[in-house]
Design an enzyme around this catalytic site. Sequence first.
Site, PDB file in Angstrom:
ATOM      1  N   ARG A   1       0.815  -1.209   0.000  1.00 20.37           N
ATOM      2  CA  ARG A   1       0.000   0.000   0.000  1.00 20.37           C
ATOM      3  C   ARG A   1       0.848   1.259   0.000  1.00 20.37           C
ATOM      4  O   ARG A   1       0.554   2.222  -0.728  1.00 20.37           O
ATOM      5  CB  ARG A   1      -0.957  -0.019   1.201  1.00 20.37           C
ATOM      6  CG  ARG A   1      -1.872   1.202   1.303  1.00 20.37           C
ATOM      7  CD  ARG A   1      -2.468   1.659  -0.008  1.00 20.37           C
ATOM      8  NE  ARG A   1      -3.049   0.570  -0.782  1.00 20.37           N
ATOM      9  CZ  ARG A   1      -3.196   0.604  -2.100  1.00 20.37           C
ATOM     10  NH1 ARG A   1      -2.783   1.657  -2.800  1.00 20.37           N
ATOM     11  NH2 ARG A   1      -3.743  -0.421  -2.736  1.00 20.37           N
TER      12      ARG A   1
ATOM     13  N   LYS B   1       0.522  25.094  -4.492  1.00 17.43           N
ATOM     14  CA  LYS B   1      -0.698  24.439  -4.004  1.00 17.43           C
ATOM     15  C   LYS B   1      -0.509  22.919  -4.099  1.00 17.43           C
ATOM     16  O   LYS B   1      -1.019  22.248  -4.983  1.00 17.43           O
ATOM     17  CB  LYS B   1      -1.904  24.894  -4.816  1.00 17.43           C
ATOM     18  CG  LYS B   1      -2.206  26.383  -4.632  1.00 17.43           C
ATOM     19  CD  LYS B   1      -3.345  26.841  -5.516  1.00 17.43           C
ATOM     20  CE  LYS B   1      -3.608  28.333  -5.337  1.00 17.43           C
ATOM     21  NZ  LYS B   1      -4.679  28.832  -6.235  1.00 17.43           N
TER      22      LYS B   1
ATOM     23  N   LYS C   1       2.372  39.873  -4.032  1.00 16.57           N
ATOM     24  CA  LYS C   1       0.932  39.834  -4.251  1.00 16.57           C
ATOM     25  C   LYS C   1       0.258  41.057  -3.624  1.00 16.57           C
ATOM     26  O   LYS C   1       0.916  41.939  -3.078  1.00 16.57           O
ATOM     27  CB  LYS C   1       0.350  38.542  -3.694  1.00 16.57           C
ATOM     28  CG  LYS C   1       0.882  37.293  -4.372  1.00 16.57           C
ATOM     29  CD  LYS C   1       0.096  36.080  -3.936  1.00 16.57           C
ATOM     30  CE  LYS C   1       0.528  34.836  -4.692  1.00 16.57           C
ATOM     31  NZ  LYS C   1      -0.330  33.667  -4.380  1.00 16.57           N
TER      32      LYS C   1
ATOM     33  N   GLU D   1       2.233  40.035  -8.941  1.00 16.57           N
ATOM     34  CA  GLU D   1       0.882  39.657  -9.348  1.00 16.57           C
ATOM     35  C   GLU D   1       0.044  40.917  -9.517  1.00 16.57           C
ATOM     36  O   GLU D   1      -0.002  41.757  -8.618  1.00 16.57           O
ATOM     37  CB  GLU D   1       0.253  38.752  -8.298  1.00 16.57           C
ATOM     38  CG  GLU D   1      -1.163  38.307  -8.627  1.00 16.57           C
ATOM     39  CD  GLU D   1      -1.773  37.468  -7.514  1.00 16.57           C
ATOM     40  OE1 GLU D   1      -1.626  36.250  -7.549  1.00 16.57           O
ATOM     41  OE2 GLU D   1      -2.374  38.068  -6.592  1.00 16.57           O
TER      42      GLU D   1
ATOM     43  N   ASP E   1      -3.451  37.962 -13.017  1.00 14.34           N
ATOM     44  CA  ASP E   1      -4.356  37.175 -12.191  1.00 14.34           C
ATOM     45  C   ASP E   1      -5.807  37.336 -12.640  1.00 14.34           C
ATOM     46  O   ASP E   1      -6.371  38.429 -12.567  1.00 14.34           O
ATOM     47  CB  ASP E   1      -4.209  37.597 -10.725  1.00 14.34           C
ATOM     48  CG  ASP E   1      -5.054  36.750  -9.789  1.00 14.34           C
ATOM     49  OD1 ASP E   1      -5.115  35.524  -9.995  1.00 14.34           O
ATOM     50  OD2 ASP E   1      -5.661  37.316  -8.858  1.00 14.34           O
TER      51      ASP E   1
END
Length: 298
Positions: free
Chosen positions: A118, A153, A185, A214, A235
């Site tokens: 596993r 992310k 940002k 950004e 963005d």
Amino acid sequence: MSSRGYDPDSRRQALIKRVKSDIPDAVALALKEDLGGEIDADRDITARLLPADTQAHAQVITRENGVFCGKRWVEEVFIQLGSHATLNWHVEDGDAVKADQLLFEITGPARLLLTAERTALNFVQTLSGVATEVSRYVALLAGSQTQLLDTRKTLPGLRTALKYAVLCGGGQNHRLGLSDAYLIKENHIIASGSIQQAVERAQWLQPDVPVEVEVESLEELRQALEAGADIVMLDNFSLDDMRAAVALNQGRTLLEVSGNVTETTLPQIALTGVDYVSVGALTKHVRALDLSMRFRQQ
């Protein structure tokens, strides 16, 4: 145009160095999670139903098409469990695979194979799933100058592993973490006072590090260009605004698109002439590749 972008070769080298050092700890954590806090195969009470001297031969196959990734993680699982198994590989990281294709074979104590199954497959199916998804996105950019980038992310604890899978799928890496590039940002801009002030301070503190800003409008793009940003992230721009941004930029800096990128919009974004498209879903919305381990008669 600024040359201090996300250079594929330097990013790849940095990622490979990091991932090599991260694999043992990631595998150890996964094994401890499965074995109740210690890397001790005897803690697998179900495997102990088998006689200790029983030998087995297993084959791992994929049930669907995809891109393989995760070889080194599988090897590390068996190393940490005692290296009493022999692996025979039929694929390498980055190889395209077909449904029902044999990926690798394992020969050794049956208990060991069952205990490792596993954890080993979890790594391979996750990383192969990411590599497969990335390859689909890259195919949509074929013929354009636009490069596909990942983001931060990622699943906690698997940053370098997932970014390595992105490379295996044909994508490129954005910054690995908070220490290797500036990404200014909205909140950084507000706290700094302006885009100009934020960029100037970044360039003064670390003049050899890329500075990305950004922006959310064409006016903010103008400010970032005037400030001398190396990369500007557009963005959530509309396609029309992306085209306007490329025209305004006139090749002065590198342009990256981020936000609401889908398989439908990706080819249209590439046609605008931007340099990069970053997609968080590549390492955030992970769908594992379907794999199976089967025991065979020796």
